[in-house]
Enzyme design. Structure first.
Site, mmCIF file in Angstrom:
data_model
loop_
_atom_site.group_PDB
_atom_site.id
_atom_site.type_symbol
_atom_site.label_atom_id
_atom_site.label_comp_id
_atom_site.label_asym_id
_atom_site.label_seq_id
_atom_site.Cartn_x
_atom_site.Cartn_y
_atom_site.Cartn_z
ATOM 1 C CG HIS A 265 -1.208 1.482 2.128
ATOM 2 N ND1 HIS A 265 -1.510 2.090 2.480
ATOM 3 C CD2 HIS A 265 -2.640 1.890 0.503
ATOM 4 C CE1 HIS A 265 -2.297 3.311 2.440
ATOM 5 N NE2 HIS A 265 -3.113 3.196 1.331
ATOM 6 C CB SER A 266 0.897 4.386 0.214
ATOM 7 O OG SER A 266 1.072 5.475 0.067
ATOM 8 C CE1 TYR A 267 9.406 3.479 1.421
ATOM 9 C CE2 TYR A 267 8.364 2.331 3.198
ATOM 10 C CZ TYR A 267 9.546 2.959 2.522
ATOM 11 O OH TYR A 267 10.693 2.290 2.846
ATOM 12 C CG HIS B 270 -3.618 6.668 0.133
ATOM 13 N ND1 HIS B 270 -3.444 6.151 -1.029
ATOM 14 C CD2 HIS B 270 -3.002 6.806 0.965
ATOM 15 C CE1 HIS B 270 -1.592 5.942 -0.401
ATOM 16 N NE2 HIS B 270 -1.582 6.181 0.541
#
Length: 228
Positions: free
Chosen positions: A74-76, A212
């Site tokens: 997820h994300s980074y 997000h």
């Protein structure tokens, strides 16, 4: 039964998957916290970098002898799972990028962040060695129950994990991949990947009309996608 390794994003920890995990009942699920984050926040050091976090995940794959893993970033965390899959490709069945960075060789996280936001993160990170979390509204978190859950658990993120360029050998190029785009509200950093992979026949692509932090906002739907 499938094996999932869930890798969180910046400022988060393994705790962020709490609402998702019950929907993966019957599967083997690992949700580690990366060095310096979550319950491992006391291990934060100025030299904690992207390689440190990649090693965290590779070590789990090896120590638990995991095979046919569905590796979720997820994300980074997309940076981390890309690096881990490149180092241990025979253990990975599929990589799922949950509104996550899909890096190219030689790029760092900040290369993909919205420029004005990246500039602020560089200034703070170079000055202090870590970066403070942005407003929770950026993640789509506005309800009191979500804020009460996330805000006390977020911690400062080690800067070098964001500024270190990833080094890839290409070992993971043939692994199946999925991109899940969270479009409402979009953060601005992941639109580029949605545009790139939406119509790419080599990728599975899903769009969720949520913020997000979809594993908190829409855990059942994210679990459905992962189990496909």
């Amino acid at each position: 039964m499938a094996t999932f390794v869930l890798v969180h994003g910046a400022w988060h920890g393994g705790w962020c998957w709490r609402f998702l995990r019950p929907f993966l009942k019957g599967h083997e699920v690992f949700a580690p916290s990366l060095t310096g984050l979550g319950e491992r926040k006391h291990l934060a050091r100025p030299d904690t970098d992207l390689d440190t976090h990649i090693a965290d995940i590779v070590s789990i794959l090896e120590m638990e002898d995991l095979r046919d893993v569905i590796l979720v970033g997820h994300s980074y965390g997309g940076m981390v799972v890309t690096g881990a899959a490149d180092r241990a490709p025979t253990r990975i069945k599929r990589i799922v990028y949950l509104d996550a960075f899909v890096p190219e060789n030689g790029k760092c996280t900040l290369d993909y962040v919205v420029p004005e936001r990246a500039a602020r993160m560089r200034e703070e990170g170079e000055r202090t060695g870590s970066v403070s979390p942005p407003p929770l509204s950026l993640w789509g978190l506005t309800k009191p129950e979500h804020i009460d859950f996330v805000k006390p658990r977020e911690v400062r993120h080690p800067y070098r994990t964001l500024s270190q360029a990833i080094r890839l050998s290409g070992n993971a190029e043939r692994i199946a991949k999925t991109f899940v785009y969270c479009s409402s509200p979009a953060t601005g950093s992941f639109d580029q990947f949605a545009a790139r992979y939406r119509d790419d026949p080599a990728w599975s692509f899903y769009e969720l009309e949520t913020g997000h932090d979809a594993m908190i906002l829409m855990p059942e739907r994210v679990a459905e996608i992962l189990q496909k």
